[in-house]
Design a protein around this motif. Sequence first.
Motif, short mmCIF file in Angstrom:
data_model
loop_
_atom_site.label_atom_id
_atom_site.label_comp_id
_atom_site.label_asym_id
_atom_site.label_seq_id
_atom_site.Cartn_x
_atom_site.Cartn_y
_atom_site.Cartn_z
N LEU A 222 0.86 -1.18 0.00
CA LEU A 222 0.00 0.00 0.00
C LEU A 222 0.89 1.22 0.00
O LEU A 222 1.99 1.19 0.53
CB LEU A 222 -0.84 0.05 1.28
CG LEU A 222 -2.14 -0.74 1.35
CD1 LEU A 222 -2.70 -0.61 2.75
CD2 LEU A 222 -3.13 -0.23 0.32
N GLU A 223 0.37 2.29 -0.56
CA GLU A 223 1.14 3.52 -0.51
C GLU A 223 0.85 4.21 0.81
O GLU A 223 -0.28 4.59 1.11
CB GLU A 223 0.76 4.44 -1.67
CG GLU A 223 1.78 5.53 -1.86
CD GLU A 223 1.49 6.34 -3.12
OE1 GLU A 223 1.87 7.51 -3.13
OE2 GLU A 223 0.86 5.78 -4.05
N ARG A 224 1.89 4.34 1.65
CA ARG A 224 1.67 4.84 2.99
C ARG A 224 1.11 6.27 3.01
O ARG A 224 0.24 6.60 3.81
CB ARG A 224 3.00 4.82 3.75
CG ARG A 224 2.86 5.12 5.24
CD ARG A 224 4.19 5.42 5.85
NE ARG A 224 4.99 4.23 5.96
CZ ARG A 224 5.07 3.51 7.08
NH1 ARG A 224 4.40 3.87 8.13
NH2 ARG A 224 5.83 2.44 7.13
N SER A 225 1.57 7.09 2.08
CA SER A 225 1.12 8.49 2.11
C SER A 225 -0.31 8.64 1.60
O SER A 225 -1.01 9.56 1.97
CB SER A 225 2.06 9.36 1.27
OG SER A 225 2.09 8.85 -0.05
N LYS A 226 -0.73 7.71 0.72
CA LYS A 226 -2.11 7.80 0.22
C LYS A 226 -2.83 6.48 0.45
O LYS A 226 -3.01 5.68 -0.46
CB LYS A 226 -2.10 8.14 -1.28
CG LYS A 226 -2.09 9.64 -1.56
CD LYS A 226 -2.39 9.94 -3.00
CE LYS A 226 -1.11 9.99 -3.81
NZ LYS A 226 -1.31 10.07 -5.25
N HIS B 173 -6.55 4.61 8.76
CA HIS B 173 -5.40 5.51 8.59
C HIS B 173 -4.42 5.36 9.74
O HIS B 173 -3.22 5.35 9.55
CB HIS B 173 -5.89 6.96 8.50
CG HIS B 173 -6.68 7.23 7.28
ND1 HIS B 173 -7.46 8.36 7.12
CD2 HIS B 173 -6.83 6.51 6.13
CE1 HIS B 173 -8.06 8.30 5.96
NE2 HIS B 173 -7.69 7.20 5.34
N LYS B 174 -5.00 5.23 10.92
CA LYS B 174 -4.15 5.07 12.10
C LYS B 174 -3.29 3.82 11.96
O LYS B 174 -2.09 3.84 12.21
CB LYS B 174 -5.06 4.96 13.34
CG LYS B 174 -4.35 4.74 14.64
CD LYS B 174 -3.80 6.04 15.19
CE LYS B 174 -3.08 5.77 16.53
NZ LYS B 174 -2.32 6.96 16.98
N ALA B 175 -3.93 2.76 11.50
CA ALA B 175 -3.22 1.51 11.35
C ALA B 175 -2.10 1.65 10.33
O ALA B 175 -0.96 1.22 10.57
CB ALA B 175 -4.19 0.41 10.93
N VAL B 176 -2.43 2.28 9.21
CA VAL B 176 -1.41 2.43 8.16
C VAL B 176 -0.24 3.24 8.68
O VAL B 176 0.92 2.93 8.43
CB VAL B 176 -2.04 3.08 6.91
CG1 VAL B 176 -0.97 3.41 5.88
CG2 VAL B 176 -3.09 2.16 6.31
N SER B 177 -0.58 4.28 9.46
CA SER B 177 0.49 5.15 9.93
C SER B 177 1.39 4.45 10.94
O SER B 177 2.53 4.81 11.11
CB SER B 177 -0.11 6.43 10.55
OG SER B 177 -0.80 6.09 11.73
N LEU C 140 5.90 -3.06 8.26
CA LEU C 140 4.89 -4.04 7.89
C LEU C 140 3.65 -3.85 8.76
O LEU C 140 3.76 -3.64 9.96
CB LEU C 140 5.46 -5.45 8.13
CG LEU C 140 5.04 -6.52 7.15
CD1 LEU C 140 5.49 -6.17 5.75
CD2 LEU C 140 5.61 -7.85 7.60
N LEU C 141 2.50 -3.93 8.13
CA LEU C 141 1.26 -3.87 8.91
C LEU C 141 0.64 -5.25 8.86
O LEU C 141 0.35 -5.78 7.80
CB LEU C 141 0.30 -2.84 8.31
CG LEU C 141 -1.05 -2.72 9.06
CD1 LEU C 141 -0.85 -2.19 10.47
CD2 LEU C 141 -1.99 -1.80 8.29
#
Lengths: 347, 998
Positions: A7-11, A54-58, A63-64
């Motif tokens: 995934l793209e972290r910024s978007k 979003h919180k999770a991605v951030s 690795l998530l």
Amino acid sequence: EFRRFSLERSKPGKFEEFYGLLQHVHKIPNVDVLVGYTDIHGDLLPINNDDNYHKAVSTANPLLRIFIQRKEDADYSAFGTDTMTRKKNVLSNVLRPDNHKKKPHIVISMPQDFRPVSSIIDVDILPETHRRVRLYKYGTDKPLGFYIRDGSSVRVTPHGLEKVPGIFISRLVPGGLAQSTGLLAVNDEVLEVNGIEVSGKSLDQVTDMMIANSRNLIITVRPANQRNNVVRNSRTSGSSGQSTESSLPSSTPNILGSLLQGEEESDEEDIIIEDSGEPQQIPKAAPTSESIESLSQIELLHESTQNGFLPSSEMNLNHSAGSVSMEYEVPEAGRKSLEEDGTIITL
Amino acid sequence: MRRFLRPGHDPVRERLKRDLFQFNKTVEHGFPHQPSALGYSPFLRLMAIGTRSGAIKLYGAPGVEFMGLHEENNTVMQIHFIPDQCQLVTLLDDNSLHLWSLKQHGGASELREEHRFTLKGPPGSPPSATQVTAVLPHSSREVLYLGTESGNIFVVELPSFRVLEDRTITPEAVLQRIPEDNCNRRSCELVEALQEHPKNPDQILIGYSRGLIVLWDLQNNKATHHFLGSQQLENLYWQRDGSKFISCHYDGSYTQWPVSSDNRQPEPLENTVPYGPFPCKAISKIYWQTTKNGLPYIIFQGGMPRASYGDRHSISVIHGSQQTAFDFTSRVIDFFIIFSSDPAAEFDDPCALVVLAEEELVVIDLKSAGWPAVHPPYLASLHCSAITCSHHVSNIPLKLWERIISAGSKQNIHYSSMPWPIDGGTNIAPDPPQRDLLLTGHEDGTVRFWDASGVCLHLLYKLSTVRVFLTDADPNDNMNTLGEDEWPPLRKVGTFDPYSDDPRLGIQKIYLCKYSGYLAVAGTAGQVLVMELNDEDAEHAVDHAEADLLQDQEGYRWKGHEKLKTRDGPVRFEAGFQPFVLVQCQPPAVVTSLALHSEWKLVAFGTSHGFGLFDHQQKRLVFVKCTLHPSDQLALEGPLSRVKSLKKSLRQSFRRIRRSRVSSRKRRGGGGNASEVQEANAKFDQDALQEMELAPVQRKIEARSAEDSFTGFVRTLYFADTFLRDSSRHCPSLWAGTNGGTVYAFCLRVPPAERRMDEPVRAEQAKEIQLMHRAPVVGILVLDGRSTPLPEPLEVAHDLSKSPDMQGSHQLLVVSEEQFKVFTLPKVSSKLKLKLTALEGCRVRKVTVANFGSCKSDDYSENDLAVLTNLGDIQIISLPFLKLQIRYPCIRKEDVSGIASCVFTKYGQGFYLISPSEFERFSLSTKWLVEPRCIVDMPEVTSNNHVHNKSGTENAARKSSPGDCGEDERKSGRLMEHALLNDEKVLKEIQSTLEGGR
């Protein structure tokens, strides 16, 4: 089985897109799933909206780790329950508007599935022998489910004991809202309806008042059984204690969430269909300059008398409710915050 | 804390409220419910009617009326005026006697109870000893003779009601000189009649029920003559010269007896059974009136052949060879004859027969050939056929008024032209400020037009819609048509006819446009008729259309009544309102709402299934809208109006007549004894409490849902020219409100006048508002830029109203049974609300905009909402801020039919039914007050030493102080002038509009 993708972290995009992506990746397009991730503390936390997504991605480092469970056999207890997670639940509770409708049955213990059905309020200002109960009526799915009758009660007056007519709860419908709360019982005497005393009013008048307030019904009763009364500054026991938990702070966003669904508990929001278009709630008009004074007076008067609360200046606005317009929010939140005060004192 | 900042404590506003609002029950219109006694004073020329609920009402010349209420609320059995006095005595069924007098107070006469009295026998005597059966006020005005069940005749002094024991006439004294074979103690049981000798006040005639009649000399205290009748006696009547008297009997016979000094025990002159030879019913009262030509008038009640006509309520008049038995549709309570009261006159010369029947007053002109009836100016039987709805129109233009009167006069040609014979007293009330019409719809399909301007509710014109339809009843089939040689010569009189041929004909909604003369009426079987006023008879066909309100719905079956069959081809209509359009709703459910826009020539109607709009200019249905909820099976099948058999409808009619025995009269009544009342209340409460504990009544608490029954029921329809779509262009619109709290708004396109016939009217749904509390919508109103309600159609065109403000933004007021809500337009956002039910537990039953003028300054007036709640309270709510101004208790909350019948006027008055036959009129305004104000003059004022003045009636309370009255009079006079001026100006315009419209 495991899948790995990037995934793209910024978007990160929206949660719905992500959810769709997950279903696509796992080739389970029509299966309802629960999505969870492990945060930095190792707790399993749910992903079910944009914010916690979003919180999770951030927090992905890098690795998530995502856990996907089939909804039917999901193990809810797996989700974190310690104090750290509860704070975040505030965030997690902002729901997609149609979240309830998708689910075939209400699932216990998922925070988003909670909504208050009842609460004991104003404990701080009422005599201990009285109980003020608020029933939340959502749409038409569950009947209020109780009956009232005429009767007589004994009052202490300057002239000694006196028998006076009163209104009593005569029957609870099994499975109805009133019965399921456990806060109302047969032979409880009804003293007030939404802050208005019923003494001197006929059974029909009280019936009309209750039905008129049915979307946000607040009944003050003197319970027939006085043993379960709320005792101040100590924990309550019995069923009433359990029920009060339903109005924990986490319920606030739910109220707002339900507002989004148009299933609000107050009748403020009539619906308008313009030119055969989509139904919308009718907004409140901005008061015009000439009528502002009387208007606000009337409005506030109704808010306060009908609910028996004093509007508070301390607004417990939830930042997650950004999509809700201010007109709804102010009275709701004000009301809510006070109500919580009452409950908190109980606890 | 804000809750303590209640609005409305502004002292200026409080003062203004006192100048604007005032609650008064002013007058009762119609026929007294359950009359029980009748009295007449030839001296005052006043008639008195007593009722079973203890009311007495006095009537004289039109406008002269008084009302009193006995505290006991017992049946009034007898009424006797004291000769040559402004006083009367009533006997109630609790054996109490009451002395009432008419006294002048503050420039007007008032009826007051002066004294009360119950005859007491010696201790231990049975109650029958003092049970009063006959009352004779002696012409000396000093004493009252009271005949009793025991045969004793007591003498009481007036006005003190002191019993003069030494003057009591005992049966023993009477029997002293009677021949042995008739000397039976039982022959003196029960005094049936007491009559004073017409020439010699020292002699009275005593009639005992077993037939014995005695002429008693008061001076010498002995019987001078004995008349040994063999039949049970009913009544006695002296002939004018005192040479003969007549007795009438239980077996239907009457007997003439001579009175002369030489024969102390005469034989009867003549004994006749007028309707013999077969057994006849009793003749309960008889008059023998002498005339110049020698032929007497013999007038008696009853006496019909028992077997074949025993059920008739008749009064027979025999004059020479002429004989008629007037046949009444309800029981005859009593009657009297108006004849020459001049004691010097040689003959009686009767001029009128006045009959009080249970349901109406009938007056027969005995002077004119054929004995026609006289049209009474008051006491109209509102309930000739049961009232099903009413509609009030204020301030009728003079031209329309005259045309209605002229149409009505053509219907009344069979009435006598005799001036109203009961003409005592003087009406000093100011002329009514404006011409008001009250329209009542009836179960038999008629609409009656009443002059409601003043104190006398007077029938102007009667409209029947029956002619348009084919009904089972053949109009030529008259049950009462009898051949010339029929015996007895019965003739049906009166208008009371509670039997409806077909309940589907019942009128449910009425709308009259006073400017154009267009009238729309709608009925029980979904029929909507549009009519216009035509001064001539005409024969024409009625355009017929059907509105299928279930268009989009399928698979439903209507189980209610069928629609009415229409008459094909042209129909002859008499002068007056003549129908030209008939719309029949399908299914033919009862029409629940109706609106007419005479300028746009549109009529809107709604039922439990939906609503429709009809263009009565092009005679084309514009659209229909189904409001039915798909699951609402009940409304579909029409349980509200299931097929009724004729039998059932008859039964219901009877029930309706009997019904309000329970609905006891008004709450007023005398000041009374407060502690007594409290005690009684306490007892009542206790009883009520006990009752509750025995049988607990439960009420279900449940929110209303969209699936409830009858949510589609259209409760209100409203035309408005307003901003529906955008704020730059206003357009005609139609608004509809349903029982389920939905408001529909349709945008209308009405072609301009010059192309009105060429282009169709178009309608398009623009808005739909769902009130979340889902209470029935009972009123919709648009306020203009100045927050003034939009004027009625044509009102502006006739310069009778300022044109609405189209600059400022309009507001929509939606009144549901529970809340008042103001929304902005064209974008609907909620602005203000007043939650009545949530706060007070009462629901809105009726709501109207009323204009209230200040009694202090002529140029201040404001519009408010007059609201009647289900608790019978009237509340005034300000516009546009929806603040409760004032609240008055008006109708008892148990009186459901009273609350349902209430109608408000545009100027803060109102009417509601207090019985099936009576409207109570009330006023909320300080300025517009219609109440009786009259004077009864007495040639000589007697000085009565009244011990105390008991203000037992409401009169004292409801009369304003004498100072104010003069002012009121002046003001109203001016107003009337003003109204007339206005009319002159607009007359021509109205006429031209009317002519242009045809």
